[in-house]
Design an enzyme around this catalytic site. Structure first.
Site, PDB file in Angstrom:
ATOM      1  N   SER A 163       0.828  -1.210   0.000  1.00 47.37           N
ATOM      2  CA  SER A 163       0.000   0.000   0.000  1.00 47.37           C
ATOM      3  C   SER A 163       0.861   1.258   0.000  1.00 47.37           C
ATOM      4  CB  SER A 163      -0.923   0.012   1.224  1.00 47.37           C
ATOM      5  OG  SER A 163      -1.798  -1.086   1.205  1.00 47.37           O
ATOM      6  N   GLU A 248      -0.313  -3.128  14.914  1.00 44.21           N
ATOM      7  CA  GLU A 248      -1.536  -2.996  14.137  1.00 44.21           C
ATOM      8  C   GLU A 248      -2.703  -3.735  14.781  1.00 44.21           C
ATOM      9  OE1 GLU A 248      -2.808  -3.706   9.477  1.00 44.21           O
ATOM     10  OE2 GLU A 248      -1.454  -5.136  10.425  1.00 44.21           O
TER      11      GLU A 248
END
Length: 394
Positions: A163, A248
């Site tokens: 990403s 995360e």
């Protein structure tokens, strides 16, 4: 269910809420849309620097790294407030919450100052180079090689689904440095600038359209990386990866609960089938909140519960996808309309990124893949919670 916290935690929440009330930029100043998760328009850079300077970017870190030494429960109410207002603390979330946080955990003092602090202050952006064509959820299968050559590593291979790589200044990249070691033992972590000779980023469109060019294939062709860019010990990349993903995953359930809550609020069922699935989603939301709160309490006591986080990840991602599907089915052609086409909107608000009901449904598939697929979560639950044997054929 509503949680109640001690006075110091609620005071922390109130202080952050007051900061947001005073400093949130006007909608008119935030209209330029970031083109990827590693592209920051100037207004987004100013917003992130403001968060850093006031200690609200990564509250659990010390002030020199954009925080205020917050406790875990204080960090939780900080995230709650962000989610309640549906805003980002940074528009380079991987760079801030995973890459920079990992460098603060494993990097040298020089690496923290040269790479982590500029990312935190929005002077640079970063992406995470993990997945490969043959190594998605199974990072141990990665084949991108890094061979020592004097004071450099020479890197060859490919990453995919990276990403924002085409907009990032550098990648925190996981490479194989010892091909003869057991799969989990021969991996290392390198900081690789994206302007390095031999590194090519190839953006690709997603299911929501070719204008959504966030994902990348990244190719490494004899890319020379200084040895000083090694993060953590040589061949200790598996430990770095687990810590990186831990940044995360630890409170990821709160994001799922928030998105599910907003899908519920945005959907009015009409048919008996829709009402049934809606009721299931409401129950899932309460269950997710309850189990997530229990996991938060365990984490605050210092207990390790990685398998329990897999339960929350599985429940949250699949509940979100299920409700997004029925909401799209019920909306007909209106489900294709983006909020930007139906009235004023502000990119600072997360609703801009969720977009139309079709986009929400399409993006919900990434929730069951990114950070470990649902299949991987079920394997973890089966083995670590239910005590079932690993693998095996029929």
């Amino acid at each position: 269910m509503k949680l109640h916290f001690d006075d110091d935690v609620e005071h922390f929440r109130a202080e952050f809420a007051a900061f947001l009330d005073e400093h949130l930029p006007p909608d008119a100043d935030t209209l330029e849309r970031p083109r990827s998760v590693s592209h920051l328009p100037e207004w987004a850079r100013r917003w992130q620097r403001l968060m850093f300077d006031h200690g609200w970017l990564l509250p659990q870190q010390p002030p020199e790294f954009g925080g205020r030494n917050a406790s875990m429960l204080q960090h939780f109410v900080y995230l709650e407030e962000l989610n309640r207002r549906r805003i980002y603390h940074s528009f380079n979330p991987q760079g801030v919450d995973i890459v920079a946080a990992s460098l603060l955990s494993f990097g040298t003092e020089e690496q923290k100052e040269r790479w982590a602090v500029p990312v935190l202050r929005a002077a640079m952006t970063a992406s995470l180079g993990m997945s490969e064509p043959g190594a998605g959820s199974d990072l141990a299968s990665l084949r991108t090689r890094a061979v020592r050559d004097g004071d450099h590593f020479v890197v060859n291979g490919q990453k995919v689904w990276t990403s924002g790589a085409h907009d990032a200044d550098f990648l925190l990249t996981f490479v194989r440095t010892d091909p003869d070691a057991p799969r989990h033992k021969g991996i290392s972590t390198l900081i690789i600038p994206t302007d390095s000779r031999g590194l090519t980023c190839r953006p690709m469109g997603s299911i929501v359209g070719l204008d959504d060019m966030d994902l990348n294939e990244v190719f490494f062709d004899d890319v020379r990386v200084p040895v000083e860019n090694l993060v953590g010990p040589l061949n200790a990349g598996w430990t770095v990866a687990n810590k990186s993903l831990g940044h995360e995953r630890s409170m990821l359930w709160l994001s799922y609960a928030d998105r599910l809550e907003n899908l519920i609020a945005d959907f009015t069922p009409t048919t008996p089938l829709e009402q049934d699935r809606y009721a299931t989603s409401v129950i899932d939301h309460y269950a997710l909140r309850l189990m997530g709160s229990a996991a938060l309490a365990r984490a605050a006591r210092g207990e390790d519960d990685a398998a329990g986080l897999s339960v929350l990840k599985l429940l949250g991602s699949e509940a979100e996808q299920s409700l997004a599907e029925v909401a799209l089915e019920s909306s007909g052609p209106q489900g294709l309309i983006h909020p930007a086409n139906s009235g004023p909107y502000a990119p600072l608000n997360l609703d801009h990124y969720f977009g139309s009901r079709f986009e929400r449904y399409a993006r919900s598939f990434s929730s069951t893949i990114a950070g470990g697929t649902s299949e991987i979560q079920r394997n973890i639950i089966a083995q670590r919670i239910l005590g079932l044997p690993r693998g095996g054929g029929m």
